[in-house]
Scaffold this motif. Structure first.
Motif, PDB file in Angstrom:
ATOM      1  N   PRO A 151      40.653  43.462   9.986  1.00 36.70           N
ATOM      2  CA  PRO A 151      39.634  44.499   9.808  1.00 36.70           C
ATOM      3  C   PRO A 151      40.031  45.541   8.769  1.00 36.70           C
ATOM      4  O   PRO A 151      39.180  46.034   8.014  1.00 36.70           O
ATOM      5  CB  PRO A 151      39.522  45.120  11.210  1.00 36.70           C
ATOM      6  N   ARG A 152      41.314  45.873   8.726  1.00 34.99           N
ATOM      7  CA  ARG A 152      41.778  46.868   7.743  1.00 34.99           C
ATOM      8  C   ARG A 152      41.681  46.311   6.321  1.00 34.99           C
ATOM      9  O   ARG A 152      41.326  47.036   5.396  1.00 34.99           O
ATOM     10  CB  ARG A 152      43.220  47.273   8.056  1.00 34.99           C
ATOM     11  N   ILE A 153      42.037  45.046   6.167  1.00 39.89           N
ATOM     12  CA  ILE A 153      41.947  44.431   4.835  1.00 39.89           C
ATOM     13  C   ILE A 153      40.491  44.369   4.381  1.00 39.89           C
ATOM     14  O   ILE A 153      40.163  44.682   3.229  1.00 39.89           O
ATOM     15  CB  ILE A 153      42.572  43.027   4.852  1.00 39.89           C
ATOM     16  N   ALA A 154      39.616  43.989   5.304  1.00 39.39           N
ATOM     17  CA  ALA A 154      38.192  43.888   4.953  1.00 39.39           C
ATOM     18  C   ALA A 154      37.620  45.253   4.577  1.00 39.39           C
ATOM     19  O   ALA A 154      36.774  45.355   3.676  1.00 39.39           O
ATOM     20  CB  ALA A 154      37.415  43.301   6.133  1.00 39.39           C
ATOM     21  N   ALA A 155      38.082  46.294   5.254  1.00 41.02           N
ATOM     22  CA  ALA A 155      37.547  47.631   5.000  1.00 41.02           C
ATOM     23  C   ALA A 155      38.149  48.278   3.766  1.00 41.02           C
ATOM     24  O   ALA A 155      37.566  49.216   3.212  1.00 41.02           O
ATOM     25  CB  ALA A 155      37.789  48.528   6.213  1.00 41.02           C
ATOM     26  N   SER A 156      39.299  47.797   3.324  1.00 44.75           N
ATOM     27  CA  SER A 156      40.017  48.480   2.248  1.00 44.75           C
ATOM     28  C   SER A 156      39.233  48.524   0.945  1.00 44.75           C
ATOM     29  O   SER A 156      39.379  49.449   0.147  1.00 44.75           O
ATOM     30  CB  SER A 156      41.372  47.808   2.004  1.00 44.75           C
ATOM     31  N   ALA A 157      38.392  47.537   0.709  1.00 46.48           N
ATOM     32  CA  ALA A 157      37.641  47.476  -0.547  1.00 46.48           C
ATOM     33  C   ALA A 157      36.574  48.552  -0.633  1.00 46.48           C
ATOM     34  O   ALA A 157      36.150  48.913  -1.728  1.00 46.48           O
ATOM     35  CB  ALA A 157      37.000  46.106  -0.709  1.00 46.48           C
ATOM     36  N   VAL A 158      36.146  49.080   0.515  1.00 46.16           N
ATOM     37  CA  VAL A 158      35.099  50.091   0.486  1.00 46.16           C
ATOM     38  C   VAL A 158      35.614  51.480   0.813  1.00 46.16           C
ATOM     39  O   VAL A 158      34.858  52.443   0.830  1.00 46.16           O
ATOM     40  CB  VAL A 158      33.964  49.732   1.484  1.00 46.16           C
ATOM     41  N   ILE A 159      36.919  51.577   1.063  1.00 42.84           N
ATOM     42  CA  ILE A 159      37.534  52.876   1.323  1.00 42.84           C
ATOM     43  C   ILE A 159      37.877  53.531  -0.003  1.00 42.84           C
ATOM     44  O   ILE A 159      38.300  52.877  -0.941  1.00 42.84           O
ATOM     45  CB  ILE A 159      38.799  52.722   2.193  1.00 42.84           C
ATOM     46  N   GLU A 160      37.713  54.823  -0.104  1.00 40.48           N
ATOM     47  CA  GLU A 160      38.049  55.528  -1.326  1.00 40.48           C
ATOM     48  C   GLU A 160      39.500  55.273  -1.682  1.00 40.48           C
ATOM     49  O   GLU A 160      40.387  55.297  -0.834  1.00 40.48           O
ATOM     50  CB  GLU A 160      37.848  57.038  -1.143  1.00 40.48           C
ATOM     51  N   THR A 161      39.758  54.991  -2.968  1.00 37.94           N
ATOM     52  CA  THR A 161      41.131  54.709  -3.386  1.00 37.94           C
ATOM     53  C   THR A 161      41.994  55.957  -3.332  1.00 37.94           C
ATOM     54  O   THR A 161      43.211  55.856  -3.266  1.00 37.94           O
ATOM     55  CB  THR A 161      41.145  54.131  -4.810  1.00 37.94           C
ATOM     56  N   ARG A 162      41.399  57.147  -3.399  1.00 42.02           N
ATOM     57  CA  ARG A 162      42.159  58.375  -3.239  1.00 42.02           C
ATOM     58  C   ARG A 162      41.870  58.910  -1.852  1.00 42.02           C
ATOM     59  O   ARG A 162      40.734  59.220  -1.510  1.00 42.02           O
ATOM     60  CB  ARG A 162      41.764  59.396  -4.307  1.00 42.02           C
ATOM     61  N   ASP A 163      42.893  59.072  -1.041  1.00 39.98           N
ATOM     62  CA  ASP A 163      42.654  59.478   0.332  1.00 39.98           C
ATOM     63  C   ASP A 163      42.379  60.979   0.428  1.00 39.98           C
ATOM     64  O   ASP A 163      42.616  61.756  -0.496  1.00 39.98           O
ATOM     65  CB  ASP A 163      43.804  59.046   1.243  1.00 39.98           C
ATOM     66  N   ALA A 164      41.864  61.358   1.579  1.00 42.24           N
ATOM     67  CA  ALA A 164      41.441  62.747   1.772  1.00 42.24           C
ATOM     68  C   ALA A 164      42.615  63.713   1.711  1.00 42.24           C
ATOM     69  O   ALA A 164      42.483  64.834   1.205  1.00 42.24           O
ATOM     70  CB  ALA A 164      40.711  62.870   3.110  1.00 42.24           C
ATOM     71  N   LYS A 165      43.765  63.319   2.216  1.00 39.58           N
ATOM     72  CA  LYS A 165      44.932  64.205   2.184  1.00 39.58           C
ATOM     73  C   LYS A 165      45.347  64.514   0.750  1.00 39.58           C
ATOM     74  O   LYS A 165      45.685  65.657   0.418  1.00 39.58           O
ATOM     75  CB  LYS A 165      46.097  63.586   2.962  1.00 39.58           C
ATOM     76  N   SER A 166      45.320  63.506  -0.106  1.00 40.73           N
ATOM     77  CA  SER A 166      45.671  63.735  -1.505  1.00 40.73           C
ATOM     78  C   SER A 166      44.662  64.664  -2.168  1.00 40.73           C
ATOM     79  O   SER A 166      45.033  65.573  -2.927  1.00 40.73           O
ATOM     80  CB  SER A 166      45.726  62.402  -2.262  1.00 40.73           C
ATOM     81  N   SER A 167      43.387  64.453  -1.878  1.00 35.63           N
ATOM     82  CA  SER A 167      42.341  65.284  -2.470  1.00 35.63           C
ATOM     83  C   SER A 167      42.470  66.732  -1.995  1.00 35.63           C
ATOM     84  O   SER A 167      42.311  67.673  -2.792  1.00 35.63           O
ATOM     85  CB  SER A 167      40.965  64.740  -2.095  1.00 35.63           C
ATOM     86  N   LEU A 168      42.780  66.918  -0.711  1.00 37.58           N
ATOM     87  CA  LEU A 168      42.923  68.277  -0.179  1.00 37.58           C
ATOM     88  C   LEU A 168      44.140  68.977  -0.787  1.00 37.58           C
ATOM     89  O   LEU A 168      44.094  70.162  -1.118  1.00 37.58           O
ATOM     90  CB  LEU A 168      43.037  68.239   1.342  1.00 37.58           C
ATOM     91  N   GLN A 169      45.224  68.249  -0.952  1.00 40.41           N
ATOM     92  CA  GLN A 169      46.422  68.837  -1.551  1.00 40.41           C
ATOM     93  C   GLN A 169      46.149  69.252  -3.001  1.00 40.41           C
ATOM     94  O   GLN A 169      46.579  70.325  -3.444  1.00 40.41           O
ATOM     95  CB  GLN A 169      47.583  67.856  -1.495  1.00 40.41           C
ATOM     96  N   GLU A 170      45.433  68.415  -3.734  1.00 40.15           N
ATOM     97  CA  GLU A 170      45.103  68.755  -5.119  1.00 40.15           C
ATOM     98  C   GLU A 170      44.193  69.979  -5.171  1.00 40.15           C
ATOM     99  O   GLU A 170      44.333  70.839  -6.058  1.00 40.15           O
ATOM    100  CB  GLU A 170      44.434  67.560  -5.797  1.00 40.15           C
ATOM    101  N   TRP A 171      43.253  70.082  -4.240  1.00 41.51           N
ATOM    102  CA  TRP A 171      42.363  71.244  -4.167  1.00 41.51           C
ATOM    103  C   TRP A 171      43.180  72.509  -3.952  1.00 41.51           C
ATOM    104  O   TRP A 171      42.944  73.542  -4.611  1.00 41.51           O
ATOM    105  CB  TRP A 171      41.367  71.050  -3.034  1.00 41.51           C
ATOM    106  N   ALA A 172      44.144  72.449  -3.035  1.00 37.66           N
ATOM    107  CA  ALA A 172      44.972  73.619  -2.741  1.00 37.66           C
ATOM    108  C   ALA A 172      45.838  73.995  -3.944  1.00 37.66           C
ATOM    109  O   ALA A 172      45.935  75.169  -4.320  1.00 37.66           O
ATOM    110  CB  ALA A 172      45.847  73.336  -1.520  1.00 37.66           C
ATOM    111  N   GLN A 173      46.460  73.018  -4.565  1.00 38.27           N
ATOM    112  CA  GLN A 173      47.335  73.293  -5.697  1.00 38.27           C
ATOM    113  C   GLN A 173      46.561  73.894  -6.867  1.00 38.27           C
ATOM    114  O   GLN A 173      47.068  74.759  -7.584  1.00 38.27           O
ATOM    115  CB  GLN A 173      48.043  72.011  -6.128  1.00 38.27           C
ATOM    116  N   ALA A 174      45.335  73.440  -7.071  1.00 37.19           N
ATOM    117  CA  ALA A 174      44.525  73.970  -8.167  1.00 37.19           C
ATOM    118  C   ALA A 174      44.195  75.438  -7.973  1.00 37.19           C
ATOM    119  O   ALA A 174      43.856  76.136  -8.934  1.00 37.19           O
ATOM    120  CB  ALA A 174      43.231  73.160  -8.296  1.00 37.19           C
ATOM    121  N   ARG A 175      44.316  75.936  -6.750  1.00 37.34           N
ATOM    122  CA  ARG A 175      44.008  77.330  -6.450  1.00 37.34           C
ATOM    123  C   ARG A 175      45.263  78.128  -6.119  1.00 37.34           C
ATOM    124  O   ARG A 175      45.187  79.228  -5.559  1.00 37.34           O
ATOM    125  CB  ARG A 175      42.998  77.380  -5.288  1.00 37.34           C
TER     126      ARG A 175
END
Length: 236
Positions: A151-175
């Motif tokens: 199930p994880r392999i099947a779902a991986s193709a539709v999951i965002e390649t950048r995870d939410a934790k990385s996006s949140l960290q980048e948001w914080a660092q930019a500010r």
């Protein structure tokens, strides 16, 4: 055979049934679930098996991803692969099949909650994969992995390649903010299938919670909830 050994054999047989493999050499499974805290010269730990299982898992997952998406470039396949073989994912799979319940641990490790530790569960999951591989070959190990990771392999193709934790960290660092912190605020359910509640918190006081089966998944859910909340605040 003592009563304790009979119970262990029964527990391991039930575990083997859960992963879908009948061991011809059950001693391999015994070794795979033996932690270094209880190992000895005559009772080796699962550390060498962990090394081998990691490679078998990697090849299987890489091949599955390659076949599942014939157009994805390496830049998309690599993060999907990393997410599927990382220790947290191995630990999540281990919890789903009750691996912690059959681990052989030393007393101190057992008292410190070793059956629930992410690193210990992840390593043991890789050792179990190696045990299947040594018992019946690559095809058998591949079948077990695809069954458990499917199930994880099947779902991986539709999951965002950048995870939410990385996006949140980048948001914080930019500010000019330090990286967000993640605090476990709750844990429910049985040891082999816990549900975690985690709070993602920024230094500016903004926070949100996430709930999921697996600590890392709960952290991701909390990060996503906080990103969504901040996006909504901007729209308002």
């Amino acid at each position: 055979m003592t009563g304790q050994k009979v119970r262990l054999a029964a527990d391991l047989a039930a575990f083997a049934s859960r992963i879908g493999h009948e061991f011809q050499r059950p001693e391999l499974l015994v070794r795979a679930v033996t932690h270094s805290s209880i190992s000895s010269a005559t009772r080796p730990s699962n550390e060498r098996l962990e090394f081998l299982g990691d490679r078998v898992l990697g090849l299987t997952v890489a091949t599955a991803l390659f076949k599942a998406d014939g157009t994805a470039p390496e830049g998309q396949l690599a993060p999907r692969f990393n997410a599927l073989v990382r220790q947290e994912t191995c630990a999540d799979v281990a919890r789903e099949i009750g691996l912690g319940e059959v681990l052989k641990l030393g007393r101190s490790e057992m008292l410190s909650g070793g059956r629930r530790k992410e690193a210990l569960l992840g390593d043991a999951m890789e050792a179990v994969i190696a045990a299947v591989y040594l018992d019946a070959g690559f095809d058998a190990a591949r079948d077990v992995i695809l069954r458990l990771w499917g199930p994880r392999i099947a779902a991986s193709a539709v999951i965002e390649t950048r995870d939410a934790k990385s996006s949140l960290q980048e948001w914080a660092q930019a500010r000019g903010l330090p990286p967000p912190s993640y605090i476990e605020t709750g844990r429910e359910g049985p040891d082999h299938q816990p549900v975690f509640t985690v709070e993602a918190r920024l230094e500016n006081g903004q926070s949100a919670t996430g709930r999921a089966k697996g600590k890392r998944a709960a952290e991701q859910a909390a990060a996503r909830a906080l990103l969504d909340r901040m996006e909504q605040d901007v729209q308002d």
